[in-house]
Design a protein around this motif. Structure first.
Motif, short mmCIF file in Angstrom:
data_model
loop_
_atom_site.label_atom_id
_atom_site.label_comp_id
_atom_site.label_asym_id
_atom_site.label_seq_id
_atom_site.Cartn_x
_atom_site.Cartn_y
_atom_site.Cartn_z
N LEU A 137 47.67 7.42 50.29
CA LEU A 137 48.33 6.29 49.63
C LEU A 137 49.14 5.52 50.67
CD1 LEU A 137 48.53 5.57 46.51
CD2 LEU A 137 50.89 6.31 46.72
N LEU B 114 51.20 12.53 48.37
CA LEU B 114 50.72 11.14 48.25
C LEU B 114 50.22 10.64 49.60
CD1 LEU B 114 53.64 9.70 46.08
CD2 LEU B 114 51.29 10.09 45.32
N ARG B 115 50.97 10.98 50.64
CA ARG B 115 50.64 10.52 51.97
C ARG B 115 49.33 11.13 52.45
NH1 ARG B 115 54.64 10.96 57.18
NH2 ARG B 115 53.06 10.37 58.71
N ARG C 38 54.99 4.79 48.22
CA ARG C 38 54.97 6.24 48.00
C ARG C 38 56.27 6.72 47.38
NH1 ARG C 38 52.10 6.64 53.25
NH2 ARG C 38 54.09 7.03 54.27
N GLU D 141 56.26 5.79 43.74
CA GLU D 141 55.33 6.64 43.00
C GLU D 141 55.88 8.06 42.84
OE1 GLU D 141 52.93 6.11 41.20
OE2 GLU D 141 51.68 7.91 41.10
N GLU E 152 56.00 13.22 47.92
CA GLU E 152 55.54 12.13 48.79
C GLU E 152 54.52 12.59 49.82
OE1 GLU E 152 59.45 9.55 49.16
OE2 GLU E 152 58.11 9.27 50.86
#
Lengths: 285, 263
Positions: free
Chosen positions: B114, B109-110, B120, B123, B106
């Motif tokens: 995203l 992703l962050r 998140r 995903e 995550e």
């Protein structure tokens, strides 16, 4: 597709074989296991003490027995001296320590992150750490007089360097690989500090906090023993100094037992669980 | 020479880049080093291509990946990654121990930008599922085996959303069975995601097992010594005779490269 599902099965099998469930121990057994050794140690120390006392090598006023110290504690408790003194000292200690954390943490970050600052302040900080904080009592007393400001000054000068050094060593121990990975996944600048550097440095920081508290508590007691005034009130240091003034060895031992008890309690109830929690989550304890 | 590089690096009319990675005349020297670590490296990696870089110690493999990942800059020449994003994996998973497996994914992703905490999470779970670690979201890295940690690292690399995956001997520390399974897993992911992979190893068989192309680097300074196109169709196995035959040939050249330094 068949090959794919067989791969999934092999992988699941490997995963299951290579991870073993962590052994769970009952809470009761854990508490007993961690409490028993110190209890046995205390009992042994008291037993040796009692034996020395019974041997009558020294007169009572030089070495009182455990029972005399215990009754002195009981008397102090009955007179209502114990809780206010403990509360007073803990209060001063907590405020002084809190201020030390508030100052020592950013100072440590500055020293740890910026080379010129480290070159300039680093040696001074380490030097201050080795200076007994009692040394600050006379100048602080001359500057502030017998006021809480004087106590806090001594506590800060004792605890701030130790906390800052803890932050620096925490930062130094961050594996460079984490910083590289952080940069690769997009953590730059402040994001890198927040998401990588600070969490990675946390174990070293906590060790620094623990040591900082020890320094704060020692410095506080040193000032309380040396300086007494109406403005400073009845503290643990006051109890100890008072015992000396009335030549009350049992009272002095009782005061020391209280000072020690506070130190052990703060350590065992706050710092040890906190550190264990952090280290355990990382698989380090 | 320069002109061709410029045209090739420019995205074509469809908007897709023609190369995933382009190195032109790349050299790298470190201060105080007598010989450069890398010297005149020309290497193109096409989108979706799987290239293995092979070399003995001192050929600058890791330095090369750092340049492509943008963690370091070349002394001479140019490094281009038109998509701008190349994920990097190491021999150690380098997962952050203060986060769970899922949180590690995550975080990537962050940092990639995203939006939405819940998106998140969803995903991250999808990516863990993709590396077959469904249900390991809340596990700490130390609770996972070495192979599982590398799969989480793979999920984190996928979370970065680039089109290039750089791998620096990612399976060198694993036991043979786990490595074999991860080879299969990596090829499967490469086929499904269409990522370009640059895989660095000193294991000739591993290079032939995985790559569409094997590039042999010489040592001190690192130069492209030779390259082979591997036409063996996937799925391959490391014990296949075709894999073994090509490995024997490449090993001969690798040994030659190494013995030059003993003279």
């Amino acid at each position: 597709m068949a090959a794919d599902s067989s791969l999934a099965h092999i992988e699941a099998g490997l995963d299951a074989l290579e991870t073993s469930p962590e052994p769970e121990r009952g809470t009761l057994r854990r508490v007993v296991a961690s409490a028993l050794p110190p209890i046995v140690a205390v009992v042994l120390i008291v037993a040796v003490w009692q034996a020395l006392y019974a041997a009558k090598i020294w007169p009572d006023w030089k070495l009182p027995g455990p029972s005399q110290v215990f009754s002195s504690l009981k008397d102090a408790y009955r007179n209502g001296d114990v809780w206010p003194a403990v509360g007073h000292s803990i209060g001063h200690g907590a405020v002084g320590f809190g201020a030390s954390v508030a100052i020592g943490t950013p100072l440590g970050l500055l020293v740890g992150r910026f080379k010129p600052v480290r070159a300039g302040i680093g040696p001074i900080m380490s030097g201050l750490q080795s200076l007994p904080s009692v040394a600050w009592v006379p100048p602080a007393l001359m500057f502030f007089g017998p006021t809480p400001a004087m106590l806090y000054t001594v506590v800060l000068l004792g605890a701030v360097p130790s906390i800052a050094v803890g932050v620096v060593s925490g930062l130094d121990q961050v594996p460079p690989l984490y910083l590289r990975v952080g940069r690769n996944i997009g953590a730059r600048g402040l994001a890198s500090v927040r998401h990588v550097l600070l969490p990675a440095a946390l174990p070293g920081y906590l060790a620094g906090l623990r040591q900082g508290w020890a320094f704060a508590w020692r410095s506080l007691l040193a000032s309380e023993i040396i300086v007494q005034s109406a403005g400073l009130g009845h503290s643990l240091g006051f109890l100890l100094k008072n015992a000396q003034d009335t030549n009350d060895m049992a009272g002095a031992f009782a005061a020391i037992a209280l000072i020690l008890a506070v130190g052990v309690a703060v350590n065992q109830l706050i710092f040890v669980p906190l550190e264990r929690h952090v280290l355990k989550a990382r698989g380090l304890a | 020479m320069t002109a061709t590089i410029e045209t090739a690096a420019r995205p074509d009319r469809t908007g897709a880049a023609q190369t995933a990675v382009r190195l032109a005349g790349v050299g790298k020297s470190f201060r105080g080093g007598a010989t450069p670590v890398l010297d005149g490296i020309d290497l193109d990696v096409a989108p979706g291509e799987f290239v293995c870089l092979l070399g003995a110690s001192g050929c600058g493999k890791s330095t090369l990946l750092n340049l492509v990942a943008g963690l370091d800059s070349p002394t001479t020449g140019t490094v281009e990654v038109p998509s701008g994003r190349a994920a990097l994996m190491f021999q150690e998973s380098a997962l952050f121990p203060w986060l769970t497996a899922g949180q590690n994914v995550e975080l990537a992703l962050r940092l990639r930008g995203l939006p939405g905490r819940r998106e998140r999470r969803v995903e991250a779970e999808r990516l863990l599922d993709l590396v077959r670690l469904r249900g390991s979201y809340d596990k700490r890295p130390h609770q996972l085996s070495g192979g599982m940690r590398q799969r989480v690292a793979l999920a984190r690399a996928l979370a970065q959303g680039g089109d290039v995956l750089l791998m620096d001997e990612p399976f060198a520390a694993l036991d043979a069975i786990t490595r074999d399974v991860l080879h299969e897993e990596l090829v499967r992911l490469w086929e499904t995601t269409g990522l370009a992979v640059v895989f660095v190893t000193h294991n000739v068989r591993e290079a032939v097992r995985l790559g569409q192309r094997v590039v042999l680097l010489s040592s001190r300074p690192g130069r492209v010594a030779r390259e082979w196109r591997v036409d063996i169709p996937q799925p391959r196995r490391i014990e296949d005779k075709t894999v073994a035959d090509l490995s024997v040939e490449i090993t001969e050249h690798l040994r030659e490269e190494i013995s030059r330094h003993g003279r």
